[in-house]
Design an enzyme around this catalytic site. Structure first.
Site, PDB file in Angstrom:
ATOM      1  N   GLY A 156      52.128  65.143  -3.000  1.00 29.07           N
ATOM      2  CA  GLY A 156      52.493  66.340  -3.930  1.00 29.07           C
ATOM      3  C   GLY A 156      52.212  67.746  -3.063  1.00 29.07           C
ATOM      4  N   CYS A 157      51.847  68.776  -4.025  1.00 28.39           N
ATOM      5  CA  CYS A 157      51.742  70.198  -3.392  1.00 28.39           C
ATOM      6  C   CYS A 157      50.766  70.236  -2.483  1.00 28.39           C
ATOM      7  CB  CYS A 157      51.489  71.043  -4.843  1.00 28.39           C
ATOM      8  SG  CYS A 157      52.995  71.150  -5.692  1.00 28.39           S
ATOM      9  N   ALA A 158      49.509  69.513  -2.527  1.00 33.07           N
ATOM     10  CA  ALA A 158      48.516  69.334  -1.718  1.00 33.07           C
ATOM     11  C   ALA A 158      48.644  68.886  -0.465  1.00 33.07           C
ATOM     12  CB  ALA A 158      47.268  68.958  -2.397  1.00 33.07           C
TER      13      ALA A 158
END
Length: 375
Positions: A156-158
């Protein structure tokens, strides 16, 4: 052992989506009732986003409409619902092109050639295929075939910080390594017309982009002088709850994002406890905060009691590009790296948020400002 990010490159698709026109496009879809129309208006108008970029085009975009628009729209008016397989075919065609563009930008900024690269680390959560973008980067750019390759998928975004952390571990263990890290996300491939508030928010904030970083350890290869980010410590934490509030699954008609209103509240409640031990009371000259959305930035700012200017770069990237998932933080770090006002030795702290909820942090020191000018 000193490990540095020598340069960061970025790339976006040619089709630029103006937020107001994209809002009107979604509001005009069949089956959108008055309540849904109000939800769409609120999500788009309160997003603090002006523009985003997409490989689709066709959503009343500015610039190239893109050959992919016929897959996703009918007469550029009706949003279609292609299968996950069809969406992934577009990812397979477009992601390598965007990855290569960002990688070339990073190598040029670093003053290095593809022949200097010893390792490739890629990260993405918006598509899958094999041999993947890591393999194609080697072939397309002319990186030595002996370069080791690693892919970090579906974080994901991380994911950019785990990718940089892995690159740093490699650089520390193998002095003289030059690691190309590339994060490419085509979030717009998974948009759909929906009455679900969570899906409406996703349609309002996500965009497409690619970021690439050149990570190297002593002896740093000969290159054009310029500022760099010396890599410090990384940390990771999982919040007390939130596993059901941010997740990313594969459905029959694209990947399905769940992003509830609890996410900003959880981040705001726990961010100080996560960041405090990592900082140890040290001063911070620049903050790179992943803009999961306007409310996430608001909660981080409030939870850490940061001044408005500390969040400005993150808010600017959100306004100009939206949330490009894992690539976004590299766009922010690129601007910090190029900031003439930051002195030699400036302390930089980065924060990313991913499914779980997971909070990834990283510390950097801006160095080399006296050796040359910013590019």
């Amino acid at each position: 052992m000193v490990t540095q990010i020598l340069a960061i490159g970025t790339a976006v698709p040619s089709a630029r989506l103006a937020q107001e026109r994209t809002r009107d496009f979604f509001a005009a879809q069949p089956g959108v009732n008055r309540l849904t129309s109000r939800l769409i208006g609120a999500a788009f108008d309160q997003s603090a986003i002006d523009t985003r970029y997409s490989v689709i085009g066709g959503l009343d975009s500015v610039g190239d409409a893109s050959s992919n628009s016929d897959v996703f729209t009918e007469n550029r008016e009706l949003l279609l619902s292609p299968s996950t397989g069809t969406r992934n075919l577009v990812y397979r065609r477009e992601a390598p092109l965007l990855s290569a563009a960002a990688a070339r930008d990073a190598l040029e900024r670093a003053g290095l050639s593809p022949a200097d690269v010893t390792h490739v680390v890629t990260a993405s959560c918006t598509g899958f295929f094999a041999p993947g973008p890591d393999f194609l980067l080697v072939k397309e750019l002319g990186i030595p075939a002996s370069a080791e390759r690693y892919n970090i998928g579906f974080m994901g975004c991380a994911a950019a910080f785990p990718a940089l952390r892995a690159a740093t571990r490699i650089a520390d263990a193998q002095p003289g390594s030059v690691i190309l890290v590339v994060c490419t996300e085509l979030c717009s491939l998974h948009i759909r017309s929906s009455n679900d508030p969570e899906q409406i928010v996703a349609s309002a904030v996500f965009g497409d982009g690619s970021g690439a970083a050149i990570v190297a350890s002593d002896p740093i290869p000969d290159r054009q002088a310029g500022p760099a980010l010396q890599v410090g410590a990384f940390s990771t934490a999982i919040t007390a709850d939130g596993e059901q509030d941010m997740d990313w699954t594969i459905g029959d008609h694209g990947f399905e994002m769940r992003l509830t209103a609890n996410v900003p509240r959880i981040i705001g409640r726990e961010i100080a406890d996560v960041v405090g031990p990592m900082l140890g009371g040290a001063d911070v000259d620049a903050w790179a905060v992943h803009p999961g959305g306007r409310s996430v930035l608001d909660r981080v700012q409030g939870g850490l009691e940061l001044a408005d200017d500390a969040m400005q770069v993150s808010r600017d990237v959100l306004r100009e590009y939206g949330n490009m998932s894992s690539a976004t933080i590299l766009f922010i770090l690129q601007r910090i790296l190029a900031d003439h006002s930051l002195p030699e030795g400036a302390s930089v702290v980065g924060l990313c948020f991913g499914p779980g909820l997971t909070v990834e942090t990283a510390r950097f020191t801006r160095v080399g400002t006296e050796a040359g000018s910013d590019k």
